[in-house]
Motif scaffolding. Structure first.
Motif, PDB file in Angstrom:
ATOM      1  N   ARG A 127      31.992 -15.442 -37.705  1.00  0.00           N
ATOM      2  CA  ARG A 127      31.935 -14.118 -37.088  1.00  0.00           C
ATOM      3  C   ARG A 127      32.046 -13.076 -38.174  1.00  0.00           C
ATOM      4  O   ARG A 127      32.924 -13.127 -39.033  1.00  0.00           O
ATOM      5  N   MET A 128      31.153 -12.092 -38.169  1.00  0.00           N
ATOM      6  CA  MET A 128      31.146 -11.057 -39.193  1.00  0.00           C
ATOM      7  C   MET A 128      32.227 -10.020 -38.948  1.00  0.00           C
ATOM      8  O   MET A 128      32.648  -9.338 -39.881  1.00  0.00           O
ATOM      9  N   SER A 129      32.701  -9.884 -37.722  1.00  0.00           N
ATOM     10  CA  SER A 129      33.759  -8.923 -37.409  1.00  0.00           C
ATOM     11  C   SER A 129      34.587  -9.481 -36.264  1.00  0.00           C
ATOM     12  O   SER A 129      34.167 -10.382 -35.539  1.00  0.00           O
ATOM     13  N   LEU A 130      35.775  -8.916 -36.128  1.00  0.00           N
ATOM     14  CA  LEU A 130      36.689  -9.363 -35.079  1.00  0.00           C
ATOM     15  C   LEU A 130      37.479  -8.154 -34.608  1.00  0.00           C
ATOM     16  O   LEU A 130      37.988  -7.370 -35.425  1.00  0.00           O
ATOM     17  N   THR A 131      37.581  -7.979 -33.296  1.00  0.00           N
ATOM     18  CA  THR A 131      38.313  -6.871 -32.696  1.00  0.00           C
ATOM     19  C   THR A 131      39.433  -7.448 -31.840  1.00  0.00           C
ATOM     20  O   THR A 131      39.174  -8.217 -30.915  1.00  0.00           O
TER      21      THR A 131
ATOM     22  N   ASP B 122      47.134   1.311  -6.617  1.00  0.00           N
ATOM     23  CA  ASP B 122      45.856   0.704  -6.213  1.00  0.00           C
ATOM     24  C   ASP B 122      44.806   0.888  -7.292  1.00  0.00           C
ATOM     25  O   ASP B 122      44.009  -0.031  -7.558  1.00  0.00           O
ATOM     26  N   GLU B 123      44.778   2.070  -7.936  1.00  0.00           N
ATOM     27  CA  GLU B 123      43.794   2.323  -8.981  1.00  0.00           C
ATOM     28  C   GLU B 123      44.032   1.425 -10.187  1.00  0.00           C
ATOM     29  O   GLU B 123      43.094   0.879 -10.780  1.00  0.00           O
ATOM     30  N   ALA B 124      45.297   1.239 -10.561  1.00  0.00           N
ATOM     31  CA  ALA B 124      45.593   0.348 -11.681  1.00  0.00           C
ATOM     32  C   ALA B 124      45.182  -1.083 -11.370  1.00  0.00           C
ATOM     33  O   ALA B 124      44.585  -1.771 -12.211  1.00  0.00           O
ATOM     34  N   GLU B 125      45.476  -1.543 -10.166  1.00  0.00           N
ATOM     35  CA  GLU B 125      45.075  -2.896  -9.791  1.00  0.00           C
ATOM     36  C   GLU B 125      43.556  -3.024  -9.724  1.00  0.00           C
ATOM     37  O   GLU B 125      43.004  -4.076 -10.059  1.00  0.00           O
ATOM     38  N   ARG B 126      42.875  -1.972  -9.312  1.00  0.00           N
ATOM     39  CA  ARG B 126      41.405  -2.018  -9.273  1.00  0.00           C
ATOM     40  C   ARG B 126      40.828  -2.183 -10.683  1.00  0.00           C
ATOM     41  O   ARG B 126      39.912  -2.988 -10.910  1.00  0.00           O
ATOM     42  N   MET B 127      41.367  -1.443 -11.658  1.00  0.00           N
ATOM     43  CA  MET B 127      40.875  -1.571 -13.020  1.00  0.00           C
ATOM     44  C   MET B 127      41.101  -2.978 -13.558  1.00  0.00           C
ATOM     45  O   MET B 127      40.215  -3.558 -14.203  1.00  0.00           O
ATOM     46  N   LEU B 128      42.277  -3.536 -13.286  1.00  0.00           N
ATOM     47  CA  LEU B 128      42.541  -4.903 -13.738  1.00  0.00           C
ATOM     48  C   LEU B 128      41.602  -5.893 -13.068  1.00  0.00           C
ATOM     49  O   LEU B 128      41.089  -6.826 -13.706  1.00  0.00           O
ATOM     50  N   ARG B 129      41.370  -5.697 -11.784  1.00  0.00           N
ATOM     51  CA  ARG B 129      40.514  -6.623 -11.049  1.00  0.00           C
ATOM     52  C   ARG B 129      39.073  -6.558 -11.561  1.00  0.00           C
ATOM     53  O   ARG B 129      38.427  -7.594 -11.777  1.00  0.00           O
ATOM     54  N   GLU B 130      38.558  -5.367 -11.780  1.00  0.00           N
ATOM     55  CA  GLU B 130      37.171  -5.239 -12.232  1.00  0.00           C
ATOM     56  C   GLU B 130      37.010  -5.762 -13.660  1.00  0.00           C
ATOM     57  O   GLU B 130      35.981  -6.356 -14.000  1.00  0.00           O
ATOM     58  N   GLU B 131      38.022  -5.543 -14.497  1.00  0.00           N
ATOM     59  CA  GLU B 131      37.946  -6.080 -15.863  1.00  0.00           C
ATOM     60  C   GLU B 131      37.910  -7.595 -15.837  1.00  0.00           C
ATOM     61  O   GLU B 131      37.142  -8.236 -16.558  1.00  0.00           O
ATOM     62  N   ALA B 132      38.738  -8.196 -14.979  1.00  0.00           N
ATOM     63  CA  ALA B 132      38.762  -9.653 -14.878  1.00  0.00           C
ATOM     64  C   ALA B 132      37.435 -10.183 -14.326  1.00  0.00           C
ATOM     65  O   ALA B 132      36.929 -11.219 -14.784  1.00  0.00           O
ATOM     66  N   GLU B 133      36.866  -9.500 -13.344  1.00  0.00           N
ATOM     67  CA  GLU B 133      35.586  -9.943 -12.784  1.00  0.00           C
ATOM     68  C   GLU B 133      34.472  -9.853 -13.817  1.00  0.00           C
ATOM     69  O   GLU B 133      33.624 -10.755 -13.914  1.00  0.00           O
ATOM     70  N   ALA B 134      34.461  -8.769 -14.609  1.00  0.00           N
ATOM     71  CA  ALA B 134      33.437  -8.642 -15.645  1.00  0.00           C
ATOM     72  C   ALA B 134      33.587  -9.729 -16.698  1.00  0.00           C
ATOM     73  O   ALA B 134      32.598 -10.320 -17.158  1.00  0.00           O
TER      74      ALA B 134
ATOM     75  N   THR C 246      35.858  -2.468 -25.570  1.00  0.00           N
ATOM     76  CA  THR C 246      35.427  -2.422 -26.957  1.00  0.00           C
ATOM     77  C   THR C 246      35.257  -3.819 -27.519  1.00  0.00           C
ATOM     78  O   THR C 246      34.268  -4.129 -28.194  1.00  0.00           O
ATOM     79  N   GLU C 247      36.222  -4.695 -27.228  1.00  0.00           N
ATOM     80  CA  GLU C 247      36.134  -6.077 -27.693  1.00  0.00           C
ATOM     81  C   GLU C 247      34.934  -6.778 -27.079  1.00  0.00           C
ATOM     82  O   GLU C 247      34.223  -7.534 -27.747  1.00  0.00           O
ATOM     83  N   LYS C 248      34.686  -6.506 -25.808  1.00  0.00           N
ATOM     84  CA  LYS C 248      33.542  -7.120 -25.130  1.00  0.00           C
ATOM     85  C   LYS C 248      32.231  -6.664 -25.761  1.00  0.00           C
ATOM     86  O   LYS C 248      31.320  -7.470 -26.014  1.00  0.00           O
ATOM     87  N   ASP C 249      32.124  -5.357 -26.053  1.00  0.00           N
ATOM     88  CA  ASP C 249      30.899  -4.842 -26.664  1.00  0.00           C
ATOM     89  C   ASP C 249      30.658  -5.473 -28.037  1.00  0.00           C
ATOM     90  O   ASP C 249      29.518  -5.782 -28.393  1.00  0.00           O
TER      91      ASP C 249
END
Length: 845
Positions: free
Chosen positions: A104-108, A448-460, A697-700
């Motif tokens: 790997r040329m870079s690591l985040t 609810d908003e915090a849980e939504r962000m966690l849920r969508e990140e996990a799904e992605a 950022t890590e995903k990108d």
């Protein structure tokens, strides 16, 4: 020798905002309760230090700059929860050749430990660079070079031992433990080389110089063996291995040269000649790379000494010259040793000195929670006892039944009604009751908003892991968000408990609502709501009744004194503080850990024990007072002939007045609780938002690496052999050119099926480019297209989230490959079969 010293290249970092995430983390961790310190200036200084440490690495003062930034990182890492740092630190490979052999040329990684390891790598690289630039002509420069090389060796050895504990995943090639081991051995060999050069320059004893050179040759052998590993060879510059092999030969020759002088002093001429022969051979091999300089002088000296030794042996000694393999190995003197990195490299001011170590902070939090629990327990005991006392007195209509019964309101009721009116009465209670649902809903929305962000990140993450399989190498979201989900569940439970408490308050409000409204009215309204005194029994005029009245009035004074004392005890309990910071710091310094339960129990017990004894005394005195009150009240009721409806009404008013005070206190506490919870939930949501941003950022970065790998091309399996290469020969087919398809009709749209009418829509498999004939190999890119990831779509407005996790739009699924469709024959023409698979209409001549 000592003129071609190697140095390690630098890792390349990238700019990242460290101020906002660290400020949110420090505020949520330390700025709680009455402590609210601003660390903005310190974080700005830290950001400037990072910029200088990353981009100003070639200035003369850059080593001190890197030292300062590393020290601040090490100090901060020990004072904040490492698992809650959500800053995507991106570092590229120092050798920048990862793409050539699959690394790997870079690591985040969002970790202060990873950032500190990368900075420490650059410290070792900078030390090697400065050491390699030292002149060999002065004493101080040689000492400085030897020290820096030994420090660099210690740095890379420390990184080898600790990098995987800090990263917990595949690293870039430069941080691989094998790479770090090779670099540590190289730095140590060069440190020994500088020391050997100094020994030669200072004309030390030949035996000592031989031992130092022998160990240097051994160190270069170890370093060369480590660097010649197949997975590491592509990392190094092409000259590195040649330089090291040359130095290995040079020090082997120097070892034999100086050891031959020891043999000369001992009159061992045969061994002297053998060692000089080896020295001349090895030095001649080493001087092929550097024909001039110290090695050339040493080669000439070896040749001269060898000629003289042979002459003396031929004419005088006539000793047998032993074979090289029969020579005794030269003892080694290990002068250079790796220097372990110190806890602090420099003496710069600690920007975060006001922050206590994380272990001490956690111990202080635990001690504060322990104190709060003890104080709340004592206060609840006192309040429960007071409520019991008030309810019993209200049921006995005391002290109202002791006052005049001439139709006027008793003074106690009149005073309580005035207090209710001054506090706002029923409208004020209604207003406070109306605030609770709004505050509750606000906190639920944030959670609810915090849980939504966690849920969508996990799904992605799960979707990309399914798509890329084992190539998606980053840590699963479920492992990283375990603490977040546990905290979310804890906050959800807290909210549920608060809802149950709200229901109890609402029930009490509904029970006393009418009487509270009556107390909030005028005196005439209150008199109208109380039965007339004429219906009540006449006060007792006998001696027994008068004595009961006097006793009850005295007891009521004792009751008021008891309540006042409890209020004082409660205030003192709330004000009791115990500062255990110095004790915890001393324990951490002495033992390396903090035994919070043992230290807190003694200090809290000494501070709260006197108040606990006073509270227990009031409880015992209350039991005695209640027994006396009930006895005297029974005597009074016996003299009067029983309680009247007026007494009961006055008792309900007294109970309503007490309930009003309790409800007001409960509602204010509830509002404060919800507002405090809102601050905690906003801080929690900020942490989740920072985490999602770091993961994005890590995903990108990982998607970019995978895309680059795909664009470079990967080894694909060979295409299936055509049908005519199979074991079973197909029947002979007459090789004739297929009939030429008729030209498309004028005006036919692109992609229309041959033979279809001009206005017909394109077929389902129509593509804008020609498709591959069946049986021909499909070039790269003609199959399923690489998935397309559109730019982040703007999220809806959310008043509590700062960095909502973006949604990604996906391109439609690519159409499957379809073989070429041959046109139908013209009307009246004979039907012609399509050619078999693998047919070549242009045979070779």
């Amino acid at each position: 020798m000592a003129s071609e010293l190697l140095f390690v290249p630098f890792k390349k970092g990238s700019d990242v905002d460290i101020i906002k995430p660290l400020r949110n983390l420090i505020n949520s961790t330390y700025n709680t309760g009455d402590q609210h310190e601003d660390y903005t200036d310190a974080l700005n200084d830290l950001s400037r230090l990072r910029t200088n440490a990353i981009w100003k690495v070639f200035e003369k003062t850059s080593l001190e700059v890197i030292y300062n930034y590393y020290d601040q990182l090490a100090s901060l890492e020990a004072k904040i929860p490492p698992q809650e740092v959500q800053i995507p630190f991106k570092w590229k490979d120092a050798f920048d050749k990862g793409s050539l052999f699959g690394g790997r040329m870079s690591l985040t990684i969002s970790s202060l430990a990873y950032e500190r390891m990368c900075i420490l790598f650059n410290i070792g690289a900078m030390q090697s660079l400065i050491a390699s630039q030292q002149t060999v002509e002065t004493e101080e420069s040689l000492k400085q070079a030897a020290k820096l090389f030994q420090q660099a060796a210690g740095v890379f050895a420390y990184l080898k031992a600790n990098i995987m504990m800090a990263v917990h995943q595949e690293t870039t090639p430069d941080l691989n433990p094998d790479t770090l081991d090779a670099l540590a051995k190289l730095m140590l060999a060069q440190a020994q080389e500088v020391i050997a050069y100094k020994c030669i320059r200072d004309e030390m004893k030949e035996s000592m110089v031989a031992k130092v050179c022998a160990h240097c040759e051994e160190l270069y052998t170890d370093a060369l063996r480590a660097m010649n590993k197949e997975q590491l060879k592509p990392l190094w510059d092409r000259d590195w291995l040649q330089v090291m092999a040359s130095k290995q030969a040079a020090f082997r020759g120097l070892t034999q040269l100086y050891q031959s002088q020891v043999c000369h002093a001992n009159k061992a001429v045969g061994e002297e000649i053998a060692r000089l022969q080896l020295a001349e051979e090895q030095l001649r091999q080493a001087t092929q790379r550097a024909p001039a300089g110290l090695l050339a002088d040493q080669l000439a000296r070896a040749a001269r000494l060898l000629a003289a030794a042979r002459k003396d042996n031929d004419f005088i000694y006539h000793e047998r010259v032993p074979e090289p393999g029969a020579l005794e190995p030269v003892a080694r003197a290990a002068i250079a040793k790796p220097l372990e990195p110190p806890p602090r490299w420099g003496a710069a001011r600690d920007l975060f000195a006001a922050l206590v170590p994380l272990a001490v902070h956690q111990a202080l939090q635990a001690a504060g929670a322990r104190r709060a629990d003890l104080v709340a327990l004592e206060i609840n005991k006192l309040r429960d006892a007071t409520q019991l006392l008030n309810s019993i007195l209200a049921s006995l209509s005391l002290p109202a039944c002791l006052e005049a019964a001439d139709g006027a309101l008793p003074d106690s009721i009149r005073a309580r009604a005035a207090a209710v009116r001054d506090a706002g009465g029923l409208p004020e209670l209604t207003r406070l009751m109306a605030e609770l649902p709004e505050l509750l809903q606000r906190n639920r929305d944030i959670l609810d908003e915090a849980e939504r962000m966690l849920r969508e990140e996990a799904e992605a993450d799960a979707a990309l892991r399914t798509q890329f399989g084992p190539r998606w190498t980053r840590t699963e979201s479920a492992k990283l968000t375990e603490a977040f989900r546990a905290n979310a569940d804890k906050y959800r439970q807290i909210i549920d408990n608060a809802v149950r408490a709200d229901n109890i308050v609402q029930q009490k409000f509904a029970q006393h609502r009418d009487n509270i409204a009556l107390l909030g009215g005028s005196e005439g309204d209150i008199c109208a709501g109380v039965p007339d005194a004429a219906d009540a029994p006449r006060p007792a005029s006998g001696a027994a009744g008068d004595a009961a009245v006097r006793s009850l009035r005295a007891l009521m004074q004792d009751v008021e004194a008891l309540k006042a004392e409890r209020d004082s005890i409660e205030a003192e309990l709330k004000d009791t503080t115990v500062d255990l910071r110095e004790q915890f710091l001393a324990a951490l310094h002495a033992d390396g850990a903090v035994d919070e339960p043992a230290l807190s129990a003694g200090a809290l017990g000494a501070a709260l024990a006197p108040l606990q004894r006073r509270g227990a005394a009031t409880l015992a005195r209350q039991a005695e007072l209640l027994a006396a009150v009930q006895a005297q009240h029974a005597a009074l009721m016996a003299a009067r002939g029983g309680a009247s409806g007026r007494d009961e009404a006055l008792g309900r008013l007294a109970a309503a007045a007490d309930a009003f005070q309790e409800l007001t206190a409960n509602l204010n506490e509830g509002i404060k609780f919800y507002n405090d919870l809102t601050q905690l939930l906003v801080a929690f949501q900020n942490k989740v938002s920072d985490f999602c941003f770091a993961r994005k950022t890590e995903k990108d970065e990982l998607l970019k690496d995978l895309t680059q790998e795909a664009s470079r091309g990967t080894v694909r399996p060979a295409p299936a052999p055509p049908q005519h290469h199979s074991d079973v020969e197909p029947p002979a087919v007459r090789k004739e050119a297929p009939p030429r398809p008729p030209p498309p009709a004028a005006g036919a749209p692109a992609g229309a099926q041959p033979g279809a009418p001009a206005g017909a829509p394109p077929g389902p498999s129509a593509l804008p480019y020609p498709q591959q004939p069946q049986g021909m190999p499909v070039p790269y890119g003609a199959g399923a297209a690489y998935p397309y990831y559109a730019a982040p779509m703007p999220a809806l407005y959310n008043p509590y989230a700062t960095l909502p996790y973006p949604h990604h739009a996906r391109m439609p699924a690519p159409q499957p490959y379809a073989a070429y469709q041959y046109p139908p024959p013209a009307p009246g023409a004979p039907y012609s079969q399509p050619p078999p698979a693998g047919y070549n209409p242009y045979p070779q001549q």
